[in-house]
Design a protein around this motif. Sequence first.
Motif, mmCIF file in Angstrom:
data_model
loop_
_atom_site.group_PDB
_atom_site.id
_atom_site.type_symbol
_atom_site.label_atom_id
_atom_site.label_comp_id
_atom_site.label_asym_id
_atom_site.label_seq_id
_atom_site.Cartn_x
_atom_site.Cartn_y
_atom_site.Cartn_z
ATOM 1 N N LEU A 1 0.836 -1.206 0.000
ATOM 2 C CA LEU A 1 0.000 0.000 0.000
ATOM 3 C C LEU A 1 0.867 1.250 0.000
ATOM 4 N N ALA B 1 -1.655 6.856 2.756
ATOM 5 C CA ALA B 1 -2.820 6.148 2.217
ATOM 6 C C ALA B 1 -3.869 6.006 3.314
ATOM 7 N N VAL C 1 -6.528 4.040 5.353
ATOM 8 C CA VAL C 1 -6.675 2.618 5.687
ATOM 9 C C VAL C 1 -7.630 2.458 6.875
ATOM 10 N N TYR D 1 -7.447 -1.043 2.521
ATOM 11 C CA TYR D 1 -7.242 0.267 1.912
ATOM 12 C C TYR D 1 -8.594 0.932 1.710
#
Lengths: 286, 91
Positions: free
Chosen positions: A198, A206, A208, A269
């Motif tokens: 990721l 990112a 999550v 994600y």
Amino acid sequence: MRQLTASDLMDIRTLVARHFVALSVEIVGLEASGVGASEAQSLVDAGILSPEAMGALDPIKDAYTLGFLRRRLEQAGMDPKTISLDDLHAMIERDPMPTTNAATAAIQQARLWAGQHVVGIAGTVAGDIIRELALEAKGEGLRGAIGEQTASAMEARETYGALRTRLGDAAGQWSKDWLRVATTEMHEAQEQGYAQELGNTFGADARVALIPNPDACKHCRRLTVANGRPIIRRLSELVANGSNVGRKAADWKAVVGSIHPYCACRLVYVPEGMEFNEKWLLVATP
Amino acid sequence: MRLELTEAYPGEARDKASEIFKALATRLGGKVRVTPRDSLEPATEPATALTELSPFQSQRELSARLEAVGKARFDRMLTDLDRLLSTRGGA
């Protein structure tokens, strides 16, 4: 059964320790077990370790690889949950995972951790065995019920058989102890692999979330769910929280990997513009 | 109007499709709902057995193999212990 001597105790502890070293070698290999070539050879010579069994399983690497490939498999229309171990190995053989320094270091660290823990359990197991033997020697075990003075050779053999059974039963607990380590470290490795991928793709920030298992403990639910929905965080926040090893339960944080032993919370994600609804399905943010 | 995207969560393909669906839905004045094929909704059955702990087939297989390795190891260890104690006159 006679009293155990200091020499007996040392030999029992050594025997148990050698078997646990062999177990560690079977699971994580020689290097991660901290076993030198000469020690490994002596285990082989003693018939404790089979040369073919050294590193025959590499569950940590397999778990990490599965985590690393999870999103790609999903993108390819495959469900990573249903992929068998043989299928995973076949995929890796066809399309080897890029071996970055970070991945190699993460896998090796996880192997070392698991290997040390498995070897560390040997002390507890040796203690259990010696305690049982000592009870027998004092006549507090089944042998005591028979009576030391009257016990025939056959009775002594039967008594020893009962002791063996009790030790066999104890082996069930030993098995749970080290499997707890192995299972936790496999989960840790898989999550680290997923987080690595990721981070590579979407960057350290990112979005999550950690999805707890249905039977998750109160700590996991406290750390992963708010207002009935999974908490969305930045990957960097979880990474910064480090590891919960050595922390008290009240101080546990949401982390990449295992929140605690046997933790099964999974990192997912969350694309920008998406959020969880009340059924924990990802939906576009209104 | 309701559009469902049944691709497994999450991935670039779905991200892209999501954008398209959003734009379409905006033009149609409706809402977008993206539904993963593999639901994140918590199940009700607790996972109790060790080999069932992980939702991933490959990890459950690994756990089962590890269990087998451990059982074989403990059996050998107890056999060696038998031998050791026999030679000391303990059994």
